[in-house]
Design an enzyme around this catalytic site. Structure first.
Site, PDB file in Angstrom:
ATOM      1  N   SER A  79      20.439  60.053   5.824  1.00 40.51           N
ATOM      2  CA  SER A  79      20.325  59.121   6.238  1.00 40.51           C
ATOM      3  C   SER A  79      21.164  58.196   6.760  1.00 40.51           C
ATOM      4  O   SER A  79      22.837  58.478   7.322  1.00 40.51           O
ATOM      5  CB  SER A  79      19.275  58.361   5.363  1.00 40.51           C
ATOM      6  OG  SER A  79      19.039  57.548   5.922  1.00 40.51           O
ATOM      7  N   ARG A  82      10.595  46.321   2.661  1.00 36.43           N
ATOM      8  CA  ARG A  82      10.568  47.684   2.076  1.00 36.43           C
ATOM      9  C   ARG A  82       9.240  48.507   2.347  1.00 36.43           C
ATOM     10  O   ARG A  82       9.283  49.311   2.840  1.00 36.43           O
ATOM     11  CB  ARG A  82      10.108  47.402   0.117  1.00 36.43           C
ATOM     12  CG  ARG A  82      10.618  48.834  -0.828  1.00 36.43           C
ATOM     13  CD  ARG A  82      11.208  49.973   0.064  1.00 36.43           C
ATOM     14  NE  ARG A  82      11.639  51.062  -0.985  1.00 36.43           N
ATOM     15  CZ  ARG A  82      12.102  51.520  -0.771  1.00 36.43           C
ATOM     16  NH1 ARG A  82      13.037  51.821  -0.162  1.00 36.43           N
ATOM     17  NH2 ARG A  82      11.857  52.951  -1.503  1.00 36.43           N
ATOM     18  N   ASP A 115      11.320  64.281  10.491  1.00 35.24           N
ATOM     19  CA  ASP A 115      11.977  62.462  10.581  1.00 35.24           C
ATOM     20  C   ASP A 115      11.902  62.160  11.734  1.00 35.24           C
ATOM     21  O   ASP A 115      12.176  62.374  13.107  1.00 35.24           O
ATOM     22  CB  ASP A 115      13.161  63.630  10.503  1.00 35.24           C
ATOM     23  CG  ASP A 115      14.337  62.092   9.867  1.00 35.24           C
ATOM     24  OD1 ASP A 115      13.855  60.943  10.690  1.00 35.24           O
ATOM     25  OD2 ASP A 115      14.871  62.609   9.664  1.00 35.24           O
ATOM     26  N   HIS A 120      11.368  62.081   7.325  1.00 40.04           N
ATOM     27  CA  HIS A 120      12.584  61.072   7.034  1.00 40.04           C
ATOM     28  C   HIS A 120      13.095  61.336   5.780  1.00 40.04           C
ATOM     29  O   HIS A 120      14.636  62.335   4.959  1.00 40.04           O
ATOM     30  CB  HIS A 120      12.817  59.576   7.169  1.00 40.04           C
ATOM     31  CG  HIS A 120      13.909  59.030   7.166  1.00 40.04           C
ATOM     32  ND1 HIS A 120      15.029  60.308   7.777  1.00 40.04           N
ATOM     33  CD2 HIS A 120      14.834  58.458   6.453  1.00 40.04           C
ATOM     34  CE1 HIS A 120      16.020  59.338   7.394  1.00 40.04           C
ATOM     35  NE2 HIS A 120      16.699  58.052   6.762  1.00 40.04           N
TER      36      HIS A 120
END
Lengths: 400, 201
Positions: A166, A235, A347, A380
């Site tokens: 990432s 978040r 992902d 992901h």
């Protein structure tokens, strides 16, 4: 491990394959640091951890780069009663893919972060107050340049490999370009050479949740305070993009909170936002997945600074390796490292296509590069999860 | 040495002889990278392998090779004309969709195209089909129907017709007998078990 006393403990108590108890350390640079935006700060601190030992020539180091909400703690535990291991503990340790019997593994909290490295929470020497949003704009390249200074100070003369997923993958690619002679191997996974419009869009919603929270106070909130609701929402939303429909279906399905077993530790650790039989409300957490996201949001505000979140997501959005070059392939031209790029089929944040594009550009540029695509349904976050296939791939690449 | 690995050796050696020193090579369906490694060692080539399976890519990575997991057509499409000196397709063309498109694309990105294939016109295959009324099963085709991969088998006659019709020039050709070792010159479409060709425009 950097402390003889801890070594003794490790020999006596640590489980095989574990790095054991680790102590985070601080590197302090008194040299001024100029950000890509042109602003200079008089120095900075980088909080880091290392595992294994650096060889005499300083060439066996593997740099691990963390993702957006990660930190320097990627392996081992911090104290004996610590139940939470570092975020990449399953890949780092004696005999693991990043074998600490052979390699010196190092991971630093990025500049702009909030876990001990210099960032918006740090005190601005000019005002004596936290920088807040007066902190310079941070780029992925800034993160990398600060880490290079720290690694040199540790005695690392050449990186055996730089590795990350990432945002960590972005740093890896940037490292290879900015310091071509310094990096021998790059492993970039679940990443992209430029943030996509969709990813920028998600980050923007997260930033707006923070910016619109009255407690954000133009970024000048008191330490310990701040836009907690906004940060938790940011978040929660980001967390959805790290998973996949299939993994959420498997983990939660449409199970409701009421169906959860009443007893047990799990029930105690996941707050249910007041959903009880006596005082229920239509918009209390009704489904398990809601309860889970609320928990993720809540625990995040205890460990992350809202301004750091703004800065780091901005760094992600601005990331575009090909900017300033004719093409991605031209951007990779100076690279000397061999590369391994890994994409994950489920992902949808940094898709296999985006990872493939990196490998293709490397190959067109005539570099030694490989692309592997692992079939997972975990989204992901797949790069963080247990995967013998990934470990073999990484191990083989590091020893080839 | 097993028959299979023995066959692999002859195949490898012929292709290695054809590849020029220090050239850029693309191996379509590279498998575990045995050919690419051989080429790198003997001919100092800069090679890239393409394969669909992660285990194959992993094996190539272990050998220090460049390998790409994915579709060969999509891969080739992102390269300029003539990027590679040699494009190699050894025992893979039988399994691709639209082989004509793959060959055309390989000849666009490569200055030459090397292909190796089992000759479906080999007499044993013909006899199997004729007398047993079954999918041929012999030295050339070792698996039963149920364990075979989807295949679009071709014969030497098919391939030469194809090249003629498309105006591709055959610059090199080797036909091997059923032992996949001894050169075969007489009635290759009937007598050869394995065929190797190099094409250019």
């Amino acid at each position: 491990m950097n402390d003889a006393a801890l070594d003794e403990f490790e020999a006596a108590h640590a489980e095989p394959g574990e790095v054991g108890v680790v102590v985070p350390q601080d590197y302090v640079s008194d040299e001024p640091f100029t950000f890509d935006c042109g602003r200079t700060i008089p120095g900075f601190t980088i909080r880091y951890e290392t595992y294994g030992r650096l060889n005499a020539t300083g060439t066996n180091a593997i740099l691990v780069c963390h993702a957006l909400s990660g930190d320097h703690h990627c392996a081992g535990i911090h104290h004996l009663t610590d139940r939470k291991v570092g975020w990449w503990n399953n890949i780092i340790g004696p005999g693991k893919a990043l074998d600490t019997n052979h390699y010196f593994v190092a991971c630093a909290n990025v500049i702009g972060g909030c876990q001990g490295s210099t960032g918006p929470l740090s005190t601005d020497p000019e005002t004596g107050r936290p920088y807040g949003i007066n902190f310079p704009i941070v780029t992925i390249n800034d993160m990398v340049r600060a880490q290079e200074r720290w690694l040199r100070a540790l005695g690392v003369t050449q990186l055996h490999a730089a590795m990350g997923g990432s945002m960590g993958g972005m740093q890896v690619l940037q490292f290879g370009i900015t310091f071509p002679g310094f990096v021998k191997r790059m492993i970039a996974m679940a990443t992209t050479a430029r943030e996509s419009a969709q990813a920028i869009a998600f980050n923007e919603v997260g930033r707006q949740a923070i910016l619109q929270d009255p407690d954000w106070a133009d970024g000048n909130y008191a330490t310990g305070g701040g836009p907690k609701v906004g940060l938790a929402i940011a978040r929660m939303m980001a967390h959805i993009t790290y998973l996949s429909d299939a993994s959420m279906a498997r983990k939660f399905g449409r199970r409701t909170v009421a169906e959860r077993p009443r007893s047990g530790a799990a029930a105690a650790t996941v707050p249910t936002a007041g959903a009880t039989d006596t005082e229920s409300h239509a918009f209390d957490a009704q489904f398990e997945v809601e309860s889970y996201l609320r928990y993720q949001g809540k625990s995040f505000i205890n460990r992350f600074d809202a301004n750091s979140y703004l800065y780091i997501t901005r760094a992600l959005d601005q990331f575009d390796l090909a900017a300033g070059s004719d093409s991605l392939e031209a951007a990779f031209a100076p690279l000397e490292a061999r590369s391994l790029v890994v994409g994950f089929t489920s992902d949808w944040l940094f898709t296999p296509e985006q990872n493939r594009a990196i490998a293709m550009a490397l190959l067109r540029a005539g570099k030694n590069a490989s692309y592997a695509e692992l079939t997972t349904d975990l989204g992901h976050d797949s790069f963080l999860l247990e995967s013998p296939q990934l470990y073999d791939l990484v191990r083989d690449f590091l020893t080839s | 040495m097993s028959l299979r690995s023995h066959k692999r050796t002859v195949d490898l050696q012929v292709i290695t002889d054809w590849v020029t020193t220090s050239s850029r090579v693309l191996d379509l369906g590279c498998g575990r990278g045995v050919l690419l490694q051989e080429l790198a060692q003997q001919k100092r080539t800069r090679g890239i392998g393409v394969d669909l399976e992660v285990d194959k890519i992993s094996a190539c990575v272990k050998r220090g090779l460049s390998a790409y997991q994915g579709d060969m057509m999509a891969f080739m499409e992102s390269f300029d004309d003539g990027h590679f000196d040699h494009v190699i397709c050894s025992r893979t063309l039988e399994e691709v969709d639209e082989p004509a498109r793959v060959i055309a694309e390989a000849l666009r990105v490569g200055r030459s195209f090397t292909i190796g294939f089992a000759n479906h016109g080999f007499w044993k295959n013909r006899l199997d089909a004729l007398f047993l009324g079954r999918k041929p099963r012999n030295d050339v085709y070792q698996t039963s129907w149920g364990e075979s991969r989807p295949a679009n088998p071709l014969t030497i006659a098919d391939f030469e017709d194809f090249c003629r019709n498309h105006g591709y020039r055959i610059t090199k050709r080797v036909h091997l007998r059923g032992d996949w070792k001894t050169p075969n010159r007489l009635f290759p479409n009937l007598c050869a078990g394995y065929a190797l060709y190099e094409l250019t425009h």
